[in-house]
Design a protein around this motif. Structure first.
Motif, PDB file in Angstrom:
ATOM      1  N   ASP A  27       0.700  -1.375  -0.079  1.00 50.56           N
ATOM      2  CA  ASP A  27       0.022  -0.185   0.026  1.00 50.56           C
ATOM      3  C   ASP A  27       0.870   1.210   0.090  1.00 50.56           C
ATOM      4  OD1 ASP A  27      -2.513  -1.012  -0.055  1.00 50.56           O
ATOM      5  OD2 ASP A  27      -2.465  -1.249   2.309  1.00 50.56           O
TER       6      ASP A  27
ATOM      7  N   GLN B  70      -4.084  -7.793  -1.131  1.00 51.67           N
ATOM      8  CA  GLN B  70      -4.609  -7.024  -0.289  1.00 51.67           C
ATOM      9  C   GLN B  70      -4.369  -5.450  -0.306  1.00 51.67           C
ATOM     10  OE1 GLN B  70      -4.648  -8.513   3.941  1.00 51.67           O
ATOM     11  NE2 GLN B  70      -3.626 -10.250   2.903  1.00 51.67           N
ATOM     12  N   SER B  71      -3.712  -5.304  -1.843  1.00 48.81           N
ATOM     13  CA  SER B  71      -3.381  -3.855  -1.854  1.00 48.81           C
ATOM     14  C   SER B  71      -4.555  -2.870  -1.867  1.00 48.81           C
ATOM     15  CB  SER B  71      -2.420  -3.646  -3.009  1.00 48.81           C
ATOM     16  OG  SER B  71      -2.166  -2.593  -3.273  1.00 48.81           O
ATOM     17  N   THR B  72      -4.953  -2.026  -1.050  1.00 55.70           N
ATOM     18  CA  THR B  72      -6.273  -1.348  -0.861  1.00 55.70           C
ATOM     19  C   THR B  72      -6.217   0.175  -0.908  1.00 55.70           C
ATOM     20  OG1 THR B  72      -6.416  -1.550   1.413  1.00 55.70           O
ATOM     21  CG2 THR B  72      -7.541  -3.260   0.066  1.00 55.70           C
TER      22      THR B  72
ATOM     23  N   ALA C  81      -2.509   1.461  -4.685  1.00 65.36           N
ATOM     24  CA  ALA C  81      -2.512   0.056  -4.864  1.00 65.36           C
ATOM     25  C   ALA C  81      -1.687  -0.283  -5.986  1.00 65.36           C
ATOM     26  CB  ALA C  81      -3.928  -0.479  -5.084  1.00 65.36           C
TER      27      ALA C  81
ATOM     28  N   ALA D 174     -10.761  -9.863  -7.226  1.00 57.74           N
ATOM     29  CA  ALA D 174      -9.721  -8.796  -6.949  1.00 57.74           C
ATOM     30  C   ALA D 174      -8.265  -9.040  -7.304  1.00 57.74           C
ATOM     31  CB  ALA D 174      -9.589  -8.839  -5.295  1.00 57.74           C
TER      32      ALA D 174
ATOM     33  N   LYS E  50      -6.592  -4.567   8.119  1.00 53.98           N
ATOM     34  CA  LYS E  50      -5.601  -5.309   7.550  1.00 53.98           C
ATOM     35  C   LYS E  50      -4.528  -5.570   8.398  1.00 53.98           C
ATOM     36  CE  LYS E  50      -4.604  -3.831   3.568  1.00 53.98           C
ATOM     37  NZ  LYS E  50      -4.135  -2.793   2.539  1.00 53.98           N
TER      38      LYS E  50
ATOM     39  N   GLU F 155     -14.728   1.729  -0.746  1.00 58.07           N
ATOM     40  CA  GLU F 155     -13.234   1.827  -0.641  1.00 58.07           C
ATOM     41  C   GLU F 155     -12.728   1.874  -1.998  1.00 58.07           C
ATOM     42  OE1 GLU F 155     -11.001   1.215   2.157  1.00 58.07           O
ATOM     43  OE2 GLU F 155     -12.892   1.579   3.390  1.00 58.07           O
TER      44      GLU F 155
ATOM     45  N   GLN G 247     -10.115   0.624  -3.496  1.00 63.88           N
ATOM     46  CA  GLN G 247     -10.293  -0.889  -4.084  1.00 63.88           C
ATOM     47  C   GLN G 247     -11.018  -1.692  -3.274  1.00 63.88           C
ATOM     48  OE1 GLN G 247      -7.849  -1.615  -6.442  1.00 63.88           O
ATOM     49  NE2 GLN G 247      -7.070   0.309  -6.572  1.00 63.88           N
TER      50      GLN G 247
ATOM     51  N   ARG H 294     -10.893  -5.693  -3.251  1.00 67.66           N
ATOM     52  CA  ARG H 294      -9.514  -6.120  -2.221  1.00 67.66           C
ATOM     53  C   ARG H 294      -9.726  -5.981  -0.955  1.00 67.66           C
ATOM     54  NH1 ARG H 294      -4.003  -4.463  -5.978  1.00 67.66           N
ATOM     55  NH2 ARG H 294      -4.359  -5.733  -7.646  1.00 67.66           N
ATOM     56  N   ALA H 295     -10.542  -4.775  -0.501  1.00 67.40           N
ATOM     57  CA  ALA H 295     -10.959  -4.427   0.902  1.00 67.40           C
ATOM     58  C   ALA H 295     -11.989  -5.440   1.443  1.00 67.40           C
ATOM     59  CB  ALA H 295     -11.677  -2.984   0.976  1.00 67.40           C
TER      60      ALA H 295
END
Length: 706
Positions: A476, A502-504, A508, A551, A643, A662, A664, A667-668
């Motif tokens: 992130d 998980q890049s939100t 990202a 995602a 996270k 969100e 992303q 992914r969130a």
């Protein structure tokens, strides 16, 4: 239940190890009393006593285990390999003859305890795991190798399967625990990887990437005590809730000297709170800000618009515009940091004014007389002001003309105006955002420290660097944040962990190549991937995998160790009911199942107040993560900060709202669905989003660059 025949003998051995540990603590305490630092003696003697005192105090810290088990395993080498037996524990313990009773888990001889497999026995005949509570041995689990090997059945390929599952089933406390007793082979390979260069660890939810990174920090300090103890080891987390969550891991491993920080801790003390809107955060994190800030600093170095004339006796001393232009040009050429040039500018202004006199004047004496003159001060502040990072950004953000000059053709005017905000009365009153932190740091690198006024002044002249840096949730971080961390790397040694899926955040990243391009490149980066999920039961992971396919289609979910467990509960708000009451019902249901375990209500940021008020009205004691961390059994957690955390049970509220709010969204939502170590519930008011339906084709299972 069958009692292992060696239980009594092993209990006696561990009791003896604890006795020797207490003897070591007593000896260290006695030494500490003998070297209490006083005021008498020579400076050299006091210095020597301080060194001894610090060494003994550090050793006492290492010898303090609290409730953690001292010894958790044993390895027996094959008779053909010497037939020796070693007990493995948190720290090394010897008897009064200096014979080792317990081997530190980080020692080379302990490596087979974590690495040996049926195919690669590494010279072992047997590996033994102890199930303990404090000093008491509750059970023993044996694994045999070579001709004595048994079919391990379920859990084959996992060392200490029973101990591992028992640890995973333990109720969460709101603090991350160490895994030193149950480290698996792929984790140990990362922990013991060589020090130099950048090591990237990609790991899906529940693979243990965070705790592996922390154990790696402890291992590196043990293996490379010199020079890392002097150079320092830094662990950087995404937020303070996360730091509070992991803060006990390293002390439990005997390493209390590692610095834990968020990025805001690495800059000069200013008030930092909250984050910017996504489009503003994108601009502040963009590498273009390197050139923008450099131009902003250069714009503050400018010749006078009109000559400076000051009275001195019966004459006027003059600094012409051309003189000021020459001084500024020379100072720019001579000094790499802005504030370092101020003393030169002052000396040259004094020299030019002295030369303009009809009678000889000493520039040093003249400067002593005129340096507080208001016109002289104003001229210097116009030509070459002394600036702090906060002052530079405060002035820049508060003036559209300054913003436009700094941006030039680098950033469109309309986009640059996103940074504009009204100036405060004083810079000390400004509250900065997390996205300002790397810009403040970049400004500090450009400006340098303020000039010293007199000898003996204490100044933090240089940015602190570290021998090794561990970065968690690196996926992130913006380019400017990554640049900030690179600036603090003494020699390019870093462990960078995260999960692209998980890049939100506003920055990202699509793959690790984008991130590595912004980190130290003195050596070719090494890449490792954790593929086994230890924390998340397979039914929960199966639901999350449907969202993952949307995602991050190029990434397969981790392979779950825990195949059983209750399927996730998906509950729609019933007619005549409300989302708030349905959430309360779901929380009560989970509390009834988890006992003393903890429960998180994970929701969109807009629903935090609603969820908290509903729980309060229903009489359910709880906390809000942004206020109290995970200190309550029930905690309302906005999805943006969940996270990296793990809970016994989670209630994910309004998945459609998470997708909408969100940046992303998918992914969130994937992050939210992968926090529970046991039970997962999903509560929704409208239709369930179609991301819960797996798309085609199936994921390829590999990330670009891995």
């Amino acid at each position: 239940m069958t009692v292992h025949p060696d239980l009594t003998a092993e209990q006696a051995y561990i009791d003896r190890a604890y006795e020797c540990l207490e003897d070591a603590r007593t000896t260290a305490s006695r030494l500490k009393g003998m070297v209490e630092v006083g005021v008498g003696g020579t400076e050299q003697a006091r210095f020597e006593r301080e060194v001894i005192f610090d060494t003994v105090a550090h050793r006492l810290t290492q010898l303090h285990l609290g409730d953690a088990a001292l010894c958790f395993g044993r390895i027996d080498r094959d008779p053909d390999e010497g037939g020796e037996t070693f007990y493995i524990g948190r720290l090394a313990v010897s008897d009064d003859q200096q014979e080792p009773l317990v081997i530190d888990w980080r020692a080379p001889v302990a490596e087979p305890f974590y690495r040996a497999t049926g195919r690669q026995a590494m010279g072992l005949a047997r590996r033994r795991h102890f199930a303990t509570r404090g000093r008491q041995v509750l059970g023993i689990e044996d694994e045999l190798f070579g001709e004595h090997a048994l079919d391990l059945g379920e859990g084959a390929g996992l060392q200490g399967h029973g101990a591992l599952i028992a640890a995973l089933e333990t109720a969460r406390s709101g603090r991350l625990g160490d895994i030193v007793a149950t480290i698996q082979g792929e984790q140990d390979e990362i922990i013991r990887a060589p020090l130099p260069g950048v090591l990237v660890v990609q790991g899906g939810p529940g693979t243990g990437k965070t705790v592996v990174a922390l154990h790696r920090a402890a291992y590196l300090l043990y293996t490379h005590r010199f020079p890392l103890e002097d150079q320092g080891v830094l662990v950087v987390g995404p937020n303070r809730i996360f730091l509070a969550y992991i803060e006990q891991v390293l002390p439990s491993l005997g390493e209390a000297g590692v610095e834990l920080a968020v990025l805001a801790d690495l800059i000069d003390p200013v008030s930092v709170r909250g984050r910017d809107h996504e489009d503003v955060a994108r601009l502040k994190g963009d590498e273009v800000m390197i050139k923008v800030l450099a131009k902003a600093v250069r714009d503050r170095k400018r010749p006078l618009r009109s000559a400076l004339r000051i009275g001195h006796g019966l004459q006027h001393l003059v600094l012409t515009v051309d003189d000021s232009e020459w001084i500024v040009r020379e100072a720019r050429r001579r000094y790499h940091t802005h504030n370092a040039g101020r003393r030169y500018v002052e000396r040259e202004v004094a020299r030019v004014l002295a030369d303009s006199s009809r009678t000889p004047l000493d520039p040093t004496e003249l400067w002593r007389q005129i340096r507080r003159h208001p016109d002289v001060f104003a001229a210097l502040e116009s030509m070459w002001p002394v600036l702090t990072p906060a002052q530079l950004l405060h002035d820049l953000y508060g003036s559209k003309p300054l913003l436009h000059m700094a941006a030039g053709r680098l950033v469109p005017t309309q986009r640059m105006d996103l940074l504009h905000r009204p100036r405060g009365e004083t810079v000390d009153q400004v509250v900065w955002t997390q996205d300002d932190v790397p810009l403040l740091d970049e400004a500090r690198a450009l400006l340098g420290p303020k000039p010293r006024r007199r000898r003996g002044d204490e100044h933090d002249d240089e940015i602190r660097t570290y021998g090794h840096i561990v970065v968690d949730e690196a996926q992130d971080l913006s380019p400017m944040q990554l640049r900030m961390l690179t600036r603090r790397s003494l020699n390019g040694s870093m462990t960078v962990v995260g999960d692209i899926a998980q890049s939100t955040g506003a920055w990202a990243h699509a793959d690790w190549n984008e991130i590595l391009a912004l980190l130290p490149d003195r050596r070719e980066a090494r890449r490792e991937e954790l593929t086994v999920g230890y924390r998340i039961p397979e039914p929960n992971m199966a639901l999350a995998a449907k969202v993952l396919a949307h995602a991050a289609p190029d990434l397969a979910p981790p392979r779950s160790v825990r195949q059983g467990g209750r399927p996730p509960r998906i509950t729609a708000v019933a007619p005549g009911s409300t989302l708030a009451s349905t959430v309360v019902d779901a929380v009560r249901a989970e509390l009834a199942i988890v006992g003393t375990g903890n429960v998180a209500v994970i929701c969109p940021g807009s629903l935090v107040t609603m969820c908290a008020e509903a729980l309060t009205a229903a009489g359910v004691e709880h906390g809000v993560a942004t206020e109290r961390g995970l200190s309550h059994q029930v905690t309302v957690v906005p999805v943006g900060i969940v996270k990296g955390l793990e809970l016994d049970a989670t209630v994910v509220v309004d998945p459609a709202g998470i997708l909408d709010e969100e940046a992303q969204g998918t992914r969130a939502l994937y992050v939210a669905l992968t926090r529970a170590t046991k039970h997962l519930s999903v509560v929704h008011a409208g239709p369930l989003p179609d991301v819960f339906d797996p798309p085609m084709p199936e994921p390829s299972g590999r990330l670009p660059g891995f």
